[in-house]
Design an enzyme around this catalytic site. Structure first.
Site, PDB file in Angstrom:
ATOM      1  CE  LYS A 138      -4.470   0.873   0.031  1.00  0.00           C
ATOM      2  NZ  LYS A 138      -5.533   0.016  -0.549  1.00  0.00           N
TER       3      LYS A 138
HETATM    4  P1  NAD Z   1     -12.860   7.515  -3.175  1.00  0.00           P
HETATM    5  O1  NAD Z   1     -11.885   8.555  -2.786  1.00  0.00           O
HETATM    6  O2  NAD Z   1     -13.201   7.359  -4.625  1.00  0.00           O
HETATM    7  O3  NAD Z   1     -14.252   7.713  -2.381  1.00  0.00           O
HETATM    8  C1  NAD Z   1     -14.329   7.802  -0.997  1.00  0.00           C
HETATM    9  C2  NAD Z   1     -15.757   8.224  -0.639  1.00  0.00           C
HETATM   10  O4  NAD Z   1     -15.937   8.150   0.775  1.00  0.00           O
HETATM   11  C3  NAD Z   1     -16.092   9.668  -1.035  1.00  0.00           C
HETATM   12  O5  NAD Z   1     -17.441   9.724  -1.457  1.00  0.00           O
HETATM   13  C4  NAD Z   1     -15.929  10.432   0.291  1.00  0.00           C
HETATM   14  O6  NAD Z   1     -16.681  11.630   0.314  1.00  0.00           O
HETATM   15  C5  NAD Z   1     -16.474   9.404   1.248  1.00  0.00           C
HETATM   16  N1  NAD Z   1     -16.066   9.561   2.646  1.00  0.00           N
HETATM   17  C6  NAD Z   1     -14.849   9.816   3.159  1.00  0.00           C
HETATM   18  N2  NAD Z   1     -14.913   9.864   4.496  1.00  0.00           N
HETATM   19  C7  NAD Z   1     -16.211   9.617   4.816  1.00  0.00           C
HETATM   20  C8  NAD Z   1     -16.908   9.517   6.046  1.00  0.00           C
HETATM   21  N3  NAD Z   1     -16.285   9.687   7.204  1.00  0.00           N
HETATM   22  N4  NAD Z   1     -18.236   9.234   6.005  1.00  0.00           N
HETATM   23  C9  NAD Z   1     -18.874   9.053   4.838  1.00  0.00           C
HETATM   24  N5  NAD Z   1     -18.255   9.136   3.651  1.00  0.00           N
HETATM   25  C10 NAD Z   1     -16.948   9.417   3.649  1.00  0.00           C
HETATM   26  O7  NAD Z   1     -12.290   6.138  -2.590  1.00  0.00           O
HETATM   27  P2  NAD Z   1     -12.686   4.651  -3.037  1.00  0.00           P
HETATM   28  O8  NAD Z   1     -11.694   4.178  -4.023  1.00  0.00           O
HETATM   29  O9  NAD Z   1     -14.149   4.571  -3.319  1.00  0.00           O
HETATM   30  O10 NAD Z   1     -12.366   3.858  -1.696  1.00  0.00           O
HETATM   31  C11 NAD Z   1     -13.317   3.696  -0.636  1.00  0.00           C
HETATM   32  C12 NAD Z   1     -12.896   2.514   0.227  1.00  0.00           C
HETATM   33  O11 NAD Z   1     -12.859   1.322  -0.586  1.00  0.00           O
HETATM   34  C13 NAD Z   1     -11.506   2.621   0.858  1.00  0.00           C
HETATM   35  O12 NAD Z   1     -11.530   1.953   2.102  1.00  0.00           O
HETATM   36  C14 NAD Z   1     -10.632   1.853  -0.123  1.00  0.00           C
HETATM   37  O13 NAD Z   1      -9.432   1.377   0.473  1.00  0.00           O
HETATM   38  C15 NAD Z   1     -11.588   0.716  -0.463  1.00  0.00           C
HETATM   39  N6  NAD Z   1     -11.269  -0.003  -1.702  1.00  0.00           N
HETATM   40  C16 NAD Z   1     -11.178   0.666  -2.899  1.00  0.00           C
HETATM   41  C17 NAD Z   1     -10.913  -0.053  -4.047  1.00  0.00           C
HETATM   42  C18 NAD Z   1     -10.880   0.605  -5.396  1.00  0.00           C
HETATM   43  O14 NAD Z   1     -10.764  -0.124  -6.403  1.00  0.00           O
HETATM   44  N7  NAD Z   1     -10.996   1.914  -5.505  1.00  0.00           N
HETATM   45  C19 NAD Z   1     -10.713  -1.446  -3.990  1.00  0.00           C
HETATM   46  C20 NAD Z   1     -10.821  -2.089  -2.760  1.00  0.00           C
HETATM   47  C21 NAD Z   1     -11.111  -1.357  -1.620  1.00  0.00           C
END
Ligand code: NAD
Length: 428
Positions: A118
């Protein structure tokens, strides 16, 4: 400039808090159940390699600011390290360590030939221009470039980064190598060697598993209700695919606020609103509600898809969803896990539920290294097959061992990594 760090204390009980303590508690439970000795626990609890770098940024107005970035490679017993790159003001080295460890288990559980990694930069990307973010990305990439590459460590998007970030990263690395190296990142734009289906893969996988989990509880997804925390790359498409499956999405939130509709939100209309305004706040098709109302909504399915540690000892007892499917990494603390388990809730753990992203990242890497691209249907079919096979194996193991899904998934993954480690032996 690079600085090597000593790994911190190995045991959750010895000072570490937050996601790293949670990850080590889960690992400790698995190694105890598997009968592994302390030496093996310590090896698996500790990253193989970690680097912290300084990132000076020349701002558009000519002033200079300094950021700190990390890259942690938790394990490479089963292949090169793999994991996302996060831009967030909350990034810490311990958080990156935890996320790297979860990546190792996820890759092993889904049987993709990677270890876990990461990266993170402590920056709030909303406060910087695209040109500034490009400079930050290029400097960070230069600093970590000795450690990454298609056979070493392959970054991907995470919170606050996207396909543009991956294009800059790939270009910077390629310029240093003197030739284009498509396989150094995944989650790239399709026109630059990205895979069809990657942008929506995590959410597709979340929904495949959510449907299987609802059915296992006798709930028809077409009659079910859901709430989704986070409306970014994962939450947005999860809400869309749930709505496509007939599930009524009653509540969603982002970091600015939350909206609720008892009749169900019109998800495509909400997406249009978010594209126009940058937030779910102010959506005319729902009522504004407090952020925590999404976690505590009266629904069948809850998908936390934002950040770590949102389901904790202080709020887990108020969760009313029968099924919780972890789109985010680490949203449930071990204490919350126990409370939800006692309340009879089904928690589908992150290392299974959100693995669709790394599965299609693996497909992207295979395609880029072979310079041969698959159709969207091929990607979608292979993704569904792997997600559902993993769901079956975790569900079967949980029933056989009489443990929660997370314990079963972690045991299956840790066992695979430990086997690879033992077969390779210790060098020297
Ligand atoms: P992103 O930056 O695209 O979106 C994050 C979202 O969460 C945004 O809408 C933001 O406003 C919201 N957010 C942040 N803090 C918040 C809170 N306290 N309460 C409510 N909403 C909140 O990120 P993402 O890629 O969608 O990642 C989200 C999660 O999924 C993370 O934990 C990431 O590690 C995990 N993840 C992502 C992927 C991927 O392919 N992008 C794959 C596996 C896991």
């Amino acid at each position: 400039m690079t600085t090597l760090h000593e790994p911190d204390t190995l045991d959750a009980s010895l000072g570490a808090t937050g996601p790293l303590a949670d990850a080590r508690t889960q690992l400790r439970e698995a190694t105890t159940l598997l009968g592994y000795d302390e030496g093996l626990y310590q090896m698996l609890a500790t990253p193989r390699r970690e680097v912290t770098v300084s990132i000076p940024l020349r701002r558009d107005d000519g002033t200079t600011e300094l950021f700190v970035g990390h890259r942690v490679q938790h394990n490479f017993s089963r292949g090169p390290a793999k994991g996302g790159l996060r831009y967030s003001p909350d990034v810490t080295l311990d958080e990156v360590r935890a996320l790297a460890m979860w990546m190792t288990w996820k890759c092993a559980l889904l049987d993709v030939p990677y270890g876990g990694a990461k990266g993170g930069v402590t920056i709030d990307p909303r406060n910087y221009s695209q040109a500034e973010l490009e400079r930050v990305t290029r400097r960070y990439t230069s600093e970590i470039s000795p450690l990454i590459g298609p056979e070493r460590d392959i970054p991907a998007p995470d919170i606050g980064t996207d396909e543009k970030t991956m294009a800059w990263l790939m270009d910077t690395y390629s310029v240093q190598q003197g030739h284009t190296v498509l396989g150094v990142t995944t989650g790239k734009p399709i026109s630059l060697g990205g895979s069809r289906g990657r942008a929506t893969a995590t959410s597709r996988g979340v929904v495949h598993v959510a449907i299987a989990a609802l059915l296992s509880r006798g709930i028809d997804p077409a009659d079910a209700t859901a709430s989704v925390q986070g409306f970014g790359k994962v939450g947005r498409y999860a809400a869309r695919f749930l709505a496509d499956a007939g599930t009524r999405v009653l509540a969603v939130s982002d970091q600015y606020g939350a909206v609720h509709s008892a009749a169900g939100l019109d998800v495509p209309a909400l997406e249009t609103h978010v594209d126009a305004t940058g937030s779910v706040v102010g959506f005319a098709g729902g009522d504004a509600v407090p952020a925590e109302a999404v976690l505590e909504a009266e629904v069948d399915l809850l998908v936390p898809a934002a950040v770590e540690g949102v389901l904790r000892a202080d709020n887990a007892s108020r969760v009313r969803a029968q099924v919780i499917v972890e789109g985010a990494n680490g949203p449930t603390t071990p204490e919350a896990d126990r409370i939800l388990q006692e309340a009879g809730r089904l928690v589908v753990p992150d290392i299974l539920a959100n693995a669709g992203g790394v599965i299609v990242s693996y497909f992207e890497w295979v395609q880029a290294n072979q310079a041969y691209w698959w159709s969207e249907n091929e990607v979608e079919d292979r993704l569904a097959e792997r997600m559902l096979a993993a769901w079956d194996s975790v569900n079967t193991a949980a029933t056989r061992l009489d443990v929660p899904l997370r314990t079963a998934a972690t045991c299956l993954a840790v066992e695979r990594v430990a086997q690879a480690h033992q077969l390779r032996g210790l060098y020297p």
